[in-house]
Design an enzyme around this catalytic site. Structure first.
Site, short mmCIF file in Angstrom:
data_model
loop_
_atom_site.label_atom_id
_atom_site.label_comp_id
_atom_site.label_asym_id
_atom_site.label_seq_id
_atom_site.Cartn_x
_atom_site.Cartn_y
_atom_site.Cartn_z
N GLU A 89 53.96 25.51 60.87
CA GLU A 89 54.56 26.75 61.32
C GLU A 89 54.18 27.08 62.76
OE1 GLU A 89 52.82 28.71 57.93
OE2 GLU A 89 51.31 29.63 59.19
N CYS A 330 47.58 32.59 60.40
CA CYS A 330 47.39 31.17 60.27
C CYS A 330 47.61 30.59 58.87
CB CYS A 330 45.94 30.97 60.65
SG CYS A 330 45.63 29.46 61.38
N1 SAH Z 1 41.07 25.58 64.24
C1 SAH Z 1 41.20 26.35 65.44
C2 SAH Z 1 42.58 26.92 65.69
C3 SAH Z 1 43.37 27.44 64.53
S1 SAH Z 1 42.83 28.97 63.83
C4 SAH Z 1 40.14 27.43 65.47
O1 SAH Z 1 39.34 27.51 64.53
O2 SAH Z 1 40.04 28.13 66.46
C5 SAH Z 1 43.21 30.16 65.05
C6 SAH Z 1 42.42 31.45 64.93
O3 SAH Z 1 42.91 32.26 63.84
C7 SAH Z 1 40.95 31.21 64.65
O4 SAH Z 1 40.14 32.06 65.43
C8 SAH Z 1 40.87 31.57 63.18
O5 SAH Z 1 39.56 31.84 62.83
C9 SAH Z 1 41.82 32.75 63.10
N2 SAH Z 1 42.26 33.13 61.76
C10 SAH Z 1 42.36 32.37 60.66
N3 SAH Z 1 42.76 33.10 59.61
C11 SAH Z 1 42.94 34.37 60.04
C12 SAH Z 1 43.35 35.59 59.43
N4 SAH Z 1 43.68 35.64 58.14
N5 SAH Z 1 43.39 36.72 60.19
C13 SAH Z 1 43.08 36.67 61.51
N6 SAH Z 1 42.70 35.54 62.15
C14 SAH Z 1 42.62 34.40 61.42
#
Ligand code: SAH
Length: 340
Positions: A89, A330
């Site tokens: 996505e 995400c």
């Molecule tokens: N793996 C990478 C990039 C993808 S996640 C990383 O860890 O940075 C991108 C961002 O979205 C990360 O900071 C992650 O912790 C955050 N994220 C994941 N799930 C989320 C949610 N439910 N609400 C808000 N941010 C979220």
């Protein structure tokens, strides 16, 4: 078979030279692909017919397809299906400074962060360079507008797919490619230290975001398994070296999870951890997801946390919210798709 969108300009140049074609064909094709945005090779009318036919036989063009679009006020979420029927996505956000697209870098993710929907499904495979580039091209074609900013914060850990992500940056940043300014591109990582070190030598002024989410090892390793491999005492000095060496923008992302990492003591510890670092903190209100138990901090707690950081002279912002209603966090849309 490789996609034409997998190749950087340098690689296309080598390809043409190896096949006895003129070197300048590479630039011409690049411009057809990324500026004129052709969708089939026979539209590249100034390339020789034999060359077009050979390209047609040796490369795939479009390899991903939009299968669902969800829309809210200033955000649109795209679900793509890939050639092997997997789904990924991307999320398009309308900012006052332009259109920003959040793209995926892998199918699934192995990082296993406790609060993240994407990690509920283990990594199936890395995305190819072309599959990342095409997320941008296809969304541009769909929304009929130019994407000016790209963030690699969708499904996956970009530094677990390092080479393809770097090649994607090279293509989208190139003046003859999509010409997206390096300072308009952000890579987000959970903190894979060897790749942060390698990234210091990557010659583009892109932004780096670190998903920190906790100010101590004890707490961080509870919610982010990667912290057991690269604890803060390893990560933080490398980040200091990174900013000193590259002078690039470094942001720390910090999701506020009610009762977990949003207390006064956590804000104090975070301010202490970042003391003397030239960095920004982005506080992220958590997007709750049905499958996981974490709750979003309330507005008062978020404000309190923010004030403590401010008082300690940390540059901090609270992330504007996009897409809560349309499962834009995400991995949420894909999860829904695969559970029905
Ligand atoms: N793996 C990478 C990039 C993808 S996640 C990383 O860890 O940075 C991108 C961002 O979205 C990360 O900071 C992650 O912790 C955050 N994220 C994941 N799930 C989320 C949610 N439910 N609400 C808000 N941010 C979220």
């Amino acid at each position: 078979m490789q996609s034409i969108y997998d190749l950087s300009l340098a690689e296309l140049t080598t390809y043409f030279l190896e096949h006895g074609d003129k070197k300048f064909y590479a630039e011409q094709l690049f411009m057809w692909l990324y500026q004129k945005k052709i969708t089939a090779i026979d539209q590249a009318t100034n390339l020789k017919k034999e060359t077009r036919e050979r390209l047609q036989q040796e490369f795939l063009f479009s390899t991903i397809r939009i299968v669902q679009v969800e829309e809210d006020k200033e955000v649109r979420k795209y679900l793509f299906s890939l050639q092997d029927k997997e789904h990924i996505e991307a999320v398009l956000m309308y900012h006052d400074y332009g259109l920003s697209l959040c793209i995926s870098s892998q199918v699934g993710c192995n990082m296993g962060c406790a609060f993240c929907e994407s990690g509920r499904r283990k990594k199936v495979r890395n995305l190819t360079t072309g599959e990342m580039v095409e997320q941008i091209l296809q969304v541009e074609a769909h929304c009929k507008d130019r994407i000016s900013h790209v963030v690699v914060m969708g499904i996956g850990e970009p530094f677990d797919n390092y080479d393809n992500v770097c090649r994607m940056i090279e293509i989208i940043n190139h003046p003859k490619g999509l010409a997206i300014g390096a300072r308009h591109i952000t890579i987000s990582t959970c903190g894979i230290v060897p790749k942060i070190k390698a990234f210091m030598d990557f010659p583009y002024q892109v932004n780096l975001a670190i998903s920190l989410h906790a100010p101590t090892d004890e707490l961080r390793e509870k919610i982010m398994p990667i912290n057991k491999v690269y604890p803060l005492e390893t990560l933080m000095p490398v980040l200091k070296e990174y900013t000193q060496k590259t002078h690039r923008r470094l942001t720390f992302e910090y999701i506020l999870l009610a009762g977990v990492n949003d207390q006064v003591e956590h804000a104090d510890a975070l301010a202490a951890l970042l003391k003397g670092m030239n960095a920004y903190v982005n506080l992220i209100p958590y997007n709750e997801t049905e499958n996981l138990q974490f709750k979003r901090s309330n507005a008062i707690q978020i404000a309190k946390f923010y004030d403590i950081l401010k008082k300690n002279k940390v540059c901090v912002t609270i992330r504007r919210e996009f897409g809560g209603k349309i499962s834009a966090a995400c991995g949420q849309l894909r999860s829904k798709k695969e559970e029905v």
